[in-house]
Write a protein that holds these residues in place. Structure first.
Motif, PDB file in Angstrom:
ATOM      1  N   UNK A  74      -2.263  -7.131   5.758  1.00 45.55           N
ATOM      2  CA  UNK A  74      -1.673  -5.880   6.239  1.00 45.55           C
ATOM      3  C   UNK A  74      -0.802  -5.254   5.161  1.00 45.55           C
ATOM      4  N   UNK A  75      -0.040  -6.079   4.451  1.00 47.70           N
ATOM      5  CA  UNK A  75       0.764  -5.542   3.354  1.00 47.70           C
ATOM      6  C   UNK A  75      -0.136  -4.909   2.293  1.00 47.70           C
ATOM      7  N   UNK A  76      -1.260  -5.563   1.997  1.00 47.66           N
ATOM      8  CA  UNK A  76      -2.201  -5.012   1.022  1.00 47.66           C
ATOM      9  C   UNK A  76      -2.835  -3.716   1.486  1.00 47.66           C
ATOM     10  N   UNK A  77      -3.206  -3.650   2.772  1.00 51.03           N
ATOM     11  CA  UNK A  77      -3.795  -2.421   3.311  1.00 51.03           C
ATOM     12  C   UNK A  77      -2.821  -1.253   3.203  1.00 51.03           C
ATOM     13  N   UNK A  78      -1.581  -1.494   3.595  1.00 47.91           N
ATOM     14  CA  UNK A  78      -0.588  -0.425   3.591  1.00 47.91           C
ATOM     15  C   UNK A  78      -0.333   0.083   2.172  1.00 47.91           C
ATOM     16  N   UNK A  79      -0.153  -0.846   1.235  1.00 47.11           N
ATOM     17  CA  UNK A  79       0.128  -0.450  -0.153  1.00 47.11           C
ATOM     18  C   UNK A  79      -1.077   0.241  -0.780  1.00 47.11           C
ATOM     19  N   UNK A  80      -2.280  -0.275  -0.513  1.00 42.82           N
ATOM     20  CA  UNK A  80      -3.485   0.314  -1.096  1.00 42.82           C
ATOM     21  C   UNK A  80      -3.671   1.761  -0.643  1.00 42.82           C
ATOM     22  N   UNK A  81      -3.435   2.033   0.641  1.00 43.89           N
ATOM     23  CA  UNK A  81      -3.593   3.403   1.122  1.00 43.89           C
ATOM     24  C   UNK A  81      -2.525   4.328   0.547  1.00 43.89           C
ATOM     25  N   UNK A  82      -1.322   3.803   0.331  1.00 45.67           N
ATOM     26  CA  UNK A  82      -0.277   4.623  -0.271  1.00 45.67           C
ATOM     27  C   UNK A  82      -0.580   4.941  -1.736  1.00 45.67           C
TER      28      UNK A  82
END
Length: 236
Positions: A214-222
């Motif tokens: 989830x941390x990776x998903x959030x950062x990747x989209x940002x």
């Protein structure tokens, strides 16, 4: 008179001679056995009650709680659990397993929300989940959502945490197993202690992976402004 004097003399000699005979072996062996029993160290008292097959053991990492999983085994590079009390270790495990459960739901929520057409966000998919949060109505959706969270958190605290004024703050009850809030609608919880430890180890593994995901998903989209699944062709 001669006979009686001889008799008295013989009795005196016999009684004095009996003083030099060895004592009974039965009495001495009983004393030795009692001494041997008294010298044995008493078994140490358990640190807490046995819960779901787990008994706290100070000689083991994290007092023997499940979670030391291959290939890393017991992994605590920052020393959160080193030299900590049983109460603190249980509190850390409670936080870890609850955050893992939330992260698993969030990971599914990212993928479903970005790829499910809705009236509110249109039918052009995939979309970006991070952009949906500011657009959610505050009183129509967010308020009931946060109200439900507060109610469930109050129920969890009432079950597992010591009431303020009844003990130290931020302390779990002695008879509460971290994460066991009593919610098992599908009756998946094992009754055997070893099977329970294996199931919780699997839950912890999935929860830890989900927190990273989830941390990776959030950062990747940002960073790239693309939906989660849009990056899959570049990975494979």
């Amino acid at each position: 008179m001669k006979i009686s004097a001889c008799t008295l003399f013989a009795a005196a000699v016999a009684s004095s001679a009996s003083a030099f005979t060895p004592a009974s072996s039965i009495g001495s062996s009983t004393v030795l056995k009692a001494a041997e029993i008294g010298d044995e160290p008493a078994a140490p008292l358990p640190l807490g009650p046995t819960l779901n097959g787990w008994t706290p053991d100070a000689t083991k990492p994290c007092y023997g709680l499940p979670g030391a999983i291959a290939p890393l085994g017991y992994f605590d590079p920052l020393g959160f659990c080193k030299d900590n009390s049983l109460s603190e270790v249980k509190r850390f495990r409670e936080a870890e397993i609850l955050h893992g459960r939330v992260a698993m739901m969030a990971a599914v929520g990212y993928l479903v929300a970005e790829n499910t057409p809705t009236i509110a966000y249109g039918f052009d998919h995939p979309t970006i989940a991070n952009n949906m949060i500011p657009e959610i109505p505050l009183f129509g959706v967010m308020f009931p959502f946060f109200l439900a969270i507060n109610i469930t958190e109050a129920l969890r605290a009432n079950r597992g945490w010591v009431e303020p004024g009844m003990g130290e703050l931020f302390t779990l009850r002695e008879n509460y197993y971290p994460g066991d809030i009593g919610l098992d609608p599908l009756s998946l919880k094992p009754t055997n202690g070893e099977e329970f430890a294996n199931m919780q180890a699997k839950e912890l593994s999935n929860g830890r992976l989900a927190m990273l995901a989830v941390a990776g998903m959030c950062v990747a989209e940002l960073v790239n402004g693309q939906p989660v699944l849009a990056d899959l062709p570049h990975i494979f």
